[in-house]
Design an enzyme around this catalytic site. Structure first.
Site, PDB file in Angstrom:
ATOM      1  CE  LYS A  22      -1.655   1.588   4.046  1.00 54.95           C
ATOM      2  NZ  LYS A  22      -1.409   3.005   4.394  1.00 54.95           N
ATOM      3  CG  ASN A  23       2.255   2.723   3.532  1.00 52.07           C
ATOM      4  OD1 ASN A  23       1.097   3.034   3.266  1.00 52.07           O
ATOM      5  ND2 ASN A  23       2.668   2.494   4.779  1.00 52.07           N
ATOM      6  CB  CYS A 115      -5.140  10.633  11.615  1.00 53.53           C
ATOM      7  SG  CYS A 115      -3.478  10.007  11.727  1.00 53.53           S
ATOM      8  NE  ARG A 120       0.291  10.347  10.036  1.00 51.68           N
ATOM      9  CZ  ARG A 120      -0.026   9.343   9.234  1.00 51.68           C
ATOM     10  NH1 ARG A 120      -1.213   8.806   9.298  1.00 51.68           N
ATOM     11  NH2 ARG A 120       0.835   8.872   8.367  1.00 51.68           N
ATOM     12  CG  ASP A 306       3.130   1.426   9.422  1.00 49.80           C
ATOM     13  OD1 ASP A 306       2.660   2.277  10.198  1.00 49.80           O
ATOM     14  OD2 ASP A 306       3.443   1.671   8.241  1.00 49.80           O
ATOM     15  NE  ARG A 398      -6.892   4.190   5.514  1.00 52.20           N
ATOM     16  CZ  ARG A 398      -5.936   4.376   6.429  1.00 52.20           C
ATOM     17  NH1 ARG A 398      -6.209   4.323   7.702  1.00 52.20           N
ATOM     18  NH2 ARG A 398      -4.712   4.636   6.072  1.00 52.20           N
TER      19      ARG A 398
HETATM   20  N1  EPU Z   1       6.576  14.572  10.542  1.00 56.56           N
HETATM   21  C1  EPU Z   1       6.788  15.897  10.814  1.00 56.56           C
HETATM   22  N2  EPU Z   1       6.621  16.788   9.792  1.00 56.56           N
HETATM   23  C2  EPU Z   1       6.289  16.411   8.539  1.00 56.56           C
HETATM   24  C3  EPU Z   1       6.083  15.040   8.265  1.00 56.56           C
HETATM   25  C4  EPU Z   1       6.227  14.138   9.291  1.00 56.56           C
HETATM   26  O1  EPU Z   1       7.090  16.266  11.929  1.00 56.56           O
HETATM   27  O2  EPU Z   1       6.172  17.274   7.665  1.00 56.56           O
HETATM   28  C5  EPU Z   1       6.737  13.579  11.619  1.00 56.56           C
HETATM   29  C6  EPU Z   1       5.490  12.769  11.890  1.00 56.56           C
HETATM   30  O3  EPU Z   1       4.584  13.448  12.727  1.00 56.56           O
HETATM   31  C7  EPU Z   1       6.060  11.518  12.500  1.00 56.56           C
HETATM   32  C8  EPU Z   1       7.372  11.334  11.734  1.00 56.56           C
HETATM   33  O4  EPU Z   1       7.677  12.627  11.193  1.00 56.56           O
HETATM   34  O5  EPU Z   1       6.354  11.764  13.843  1.00 56.56           O
HETATM   35  C9  EPU Z   1       7.345  10.330  10.618  1.00 56.56           C
HETATM   36  O6  EPU Z   1       6.226  10.547   9.779  1.00 56.56           O
HETATM   37  P1  EPU Z   1       6.272  10.271   8.225  1.00 56.56           P
HETATM   38  O7  EPU Z   1       6.180  11.559   7.489  1.00 56.56           O
HETATM   39  O8  EPU Z   1       7.444   9.392   7.904  1.00 56.56           O
HETATM   40  O9  EPU Z   1       4.932   9.467   8.006  1.00 56.56           O
HETATM   41  P2  EPU Z   1       4.100   9.471   6.675  1.00 56.56           P
HETATM   42  O10 EPU Z   1       5.020   9.576   5.532  1.00 56.56           O
HETATM   43  O11 EPU Z   1       2.984  10.419   6.772  1.00 56.56           O
HETATM   44  C10 EPU Z   1       4.192   6.900   6.184  1.00 56.56           C
HETATM   45  C11 EPU Z   1       3.214   5.768   6.090  1.00 56.56           C
HETATM   46  C12 EPU Z   1       2.697   5.421   7.476  1.00 56.56           C
HETATM   47  C13 EPU Z   1       3.893   5.026   8.348  1.00 56.56           C
HETATM   48  C14 EPU Z   1       4.899   6.194   8.374  1.00 56.56           C
HETATM   49  C15 EPU Z   1       6.163   5.852   9.152  1.00 56.56           C
HETATM   50  C16 EPU Z   1       2.205   6.051   3.906  1.00 56.56           C
HETATM   51  C17 EPU Z   1       0.994   6.308   3.111  1.00 56.56           C
HETATM   52  N3  EPU Z   1       2.103   6.149   5.235  1.00 56.56           N
HETATM   53  O12 EPU Z   1       3.465   8.014   6.710  1.00 56.56           O
HETATM   54  O13 EPU Z   1       1.853   4.282   7.315  1.00 56.56           O
HETATM   55  O14 EPU Z   1       3.453   4.753   9.656  1.00 56.56           O
HETATM   56  O15 EPU Z   1       5.277   6.534   7.022  1.00 56.56           O
HETATM   57  O16 EPU Z   1       6.773   4.749   8.632  1.00 56.56           O
HETATM   58  O17 EPU Z   1       3.239   5.717   3.358  1.00 56.56           O
HETATM   59  C18 EPU Z   1       0.074   2.841   7.810  1.00 56.56           C
HETATM   60  O18 EPU Z   1       0.327   2.258   6.740  1.00 56.56           O
HETATM   61  O19 EPU Z   1      -0.722   2.378   8.654  1.00 56.56           O
HETATM   62  C19 EPU Z   1       0.724   4.121   8.087  1.00 56.56           C
HETATM   63  C20 EPU Z   1       0.294   4.963   9.010  1.00 56.56           C
END
Ligand code: EPU
Length: 420
Positions: A22-23, A115, A120, A306, A398
């Site tokens: 998915k990711n 969320c 986030r 995850d 999802r």
């Molecule tokens: N963060 C910031 N600022 C930003 C972006 C992120 O502070 O602009 C922080 C977040 O709050 C968090 C950390 O950085 O504390 C890491 O977040 P990240 O941006 O890596 O998460 P994401 O890219 O939004 C993806 C996956 C998530 C998975 C995370 C971490 C997708 C669609 N989602 O989210 O997957 O948990 O990376 O590996 O790729 C899931 O599949 O259930 C899921 C939540």
């Protein structure tokens, strides 16, 4: 709204095949916006998040068609903004920001909001776009990014909790069509980022270093259509592995990438689970009593956030004390109170959950709060005595393709029931 009714206590046995990740597929679908030519994506899981992303691309003007596990996108003539409500519904839709900005020099995306797993923020995504030369305004729930030119530069993307996965994806997708060289420091190293880089490179982008903390992108004038097969879902594979161990069964998982799962497999072995790797196949078997292990979530190649909730269920069934520390998302412990309904003894101390394992779980009605919490509740239900009703399983749909069907194939007594 559908629920899952699980009659627990049957060890999972048999073979299961992992779906596409998915990711990985969500940012790759967004990347199709970078070219007017046709892109064909294979091994796409049938998930509601994928359908959402397809609808978002269509609302931007792209032609999207689905045939089995193949999705074809042709983003011939597209506009810089789509359906506000659609985009707002799914956090991963933020990754259309980079490709729209790259191709059209203009992008308007609704802010994804918080969320249940934490606040986030997207500050790092925005920092990256600004560094490339975009002017940003945030108004009326939208972020509007415009640039006359995008110019390559050095961008540090490390945040409070380390690198950002979708932030790295977004900046990469904007930078591939920028002028000059962009270097992302503290880039996310997740396999999904590498898969996106591979997709972009096949489109004609010039990217090196993906999978390491430094990614270098040399901008090109245009990109072309491509065919691509998405990597297997390492989180789905880990979920089946833990379910096999928790139920005391033996499961062979086909089509996995064990090399993407080292941290999880290492912890399972430490806990006394027998794990064998042979190419793309993983065999998982519980060998007698389990041992408690401590787990701390980290960016890749550390233990994935995850898989934290699923691992907590295994530890709740393991005699002894274990500490599970969440370092990526501050409130990703919503499953704890639901697991307590099944008899799990878990207390939260700051970023850590203290698990007093070994008490047998017994079935109860529970409520899913997010995708991985739902998976954890399903594993708990499969391992518990009696019946468990997992409500609100739209979260599960999802991110897990046909999970009930796949589990039934392993002998689980699990039924989807429609709630009035
Ligand atoms: N963060 C910031 N600022 C930003 C972006 C992120 O502070 O602009 C922080 C977040 O709050 C968090 C950390 O950085 O504390 C890491 O977040 P990240 O941006 O890596 O998460 P994401 O890219 O939004 C993806 C996956 C998530 C998975 C995370 C971490 C997708 C669609 N989602 O989210 O997957 O948990 O990376 O590996 O790729 C899931 O599949 O259930 C899921 C939540």
């Amino acid at each position: 709204m559908d629920s899952l009714l699980i009659k627990g206590g049957t060890p999972l046995r048999g073979e299961v095949t992992v779906s596409g990740a998915k990711n990985a597929v969500l940012p790759i679908m967004a990347a199709t916006l970078l070219t007017p030519e046709k892109c064909v994506i294979r091994r796409v899981p049938d998930l509601s998040d994928v359908q959402f992303m397809g609808q978002i691309l269509a609302s931007l003007g792209a032609k999207v068609s689905v045939n089995g596990d193949t999705v074809t996108v042709q983003a011939g003539k597209i506009k810089p903004f789509g359906d506000y409500d659609l985009i707002r519904k799914m956090r991963a839709s933020i990754c259309i920001l980079g490709p729209l900005l790259g191709r059209l020099r203009h992008s308007r995306v609704s802010l994804p909001g918080g969320c249940v797993i934490g606040t986030r923020p997207i500050d790092l995504h925005l920092k990256g776009m600004e560094a490339l030369g975009a002017k940003l305004t945030v108004e009326g729930g939208y972020v509007d990014a415009k640039a006359k030119r995008l110019i390559g530069t050095d961008i540090f993307l490390g945040g409070r909790a380390g690198p950002t996965v979708l932030g790295t994806a977004n900046v990469m997708m904007a930078a591939v069509l920028a002028d000059g060289v962009t270097t992302i420091e503290s880039a996310a190293c997740e396999p999904e980022v590498v898969d996106l880089a591979f997709f972009l490179s096949s489109m004609g982008a010039r990217i090196s270093g993906a999978g390491s903390p430094t990614i270098t992108i040399t901008g090109v004038k245009e990109l072309h259509g491509v065919e691509h097969e998405v990597i297997p879902d390492r989180i789905e594979a880990a979920t089946f592995a833990i379910a096999a161990a928790a139920t005391g069964g033996e499961v062979t998982i086909h089509g996995a990438r064990p090399d993407h799962m080292s941290a999880v497999l290492d912890k399972l072995r430490d806990a006394g689970v027998r794990v064998e790797r042979k190419g793309l196949t993983l065999s998982v078997r519980r060998n007698g009593t389990l041992r408690p292990v401590d787990v701390t979530t980290q960016p890749y190649a550390g233990f994935p956030t995850d898989v934290q909730a699923q691992m907590m269920v295994l530890m709740a069934m393991t005699p002894g004390l274990s500490i599970i520390t969440e370092r990526i998302f501050e409130s990703r412990f919503m499953h704890v109170s639901e697991l307590a309904r099944l008899g799990a003894e878990v207390s939260i101390e700051g970023p850590s959950a203290i698990v007093k394992g070994g008490r047998p779980l017994s079935g109860a009605p529970v409520m899913a709060s997010d995708l991985r919490a739902s998976a954890a509740l399903v594993i708990a239900g499969l391992s518990a005595r009696g019946s468990t009703l997992v409500n609100r399983i739209y979260h599960l749909d999802r991110g897990y393709e046909k999970i009930d069907q796949k589990l039934r194939g392993l002998g689980a007594r699990i039924q989807r029931v429609e709630q009035p």
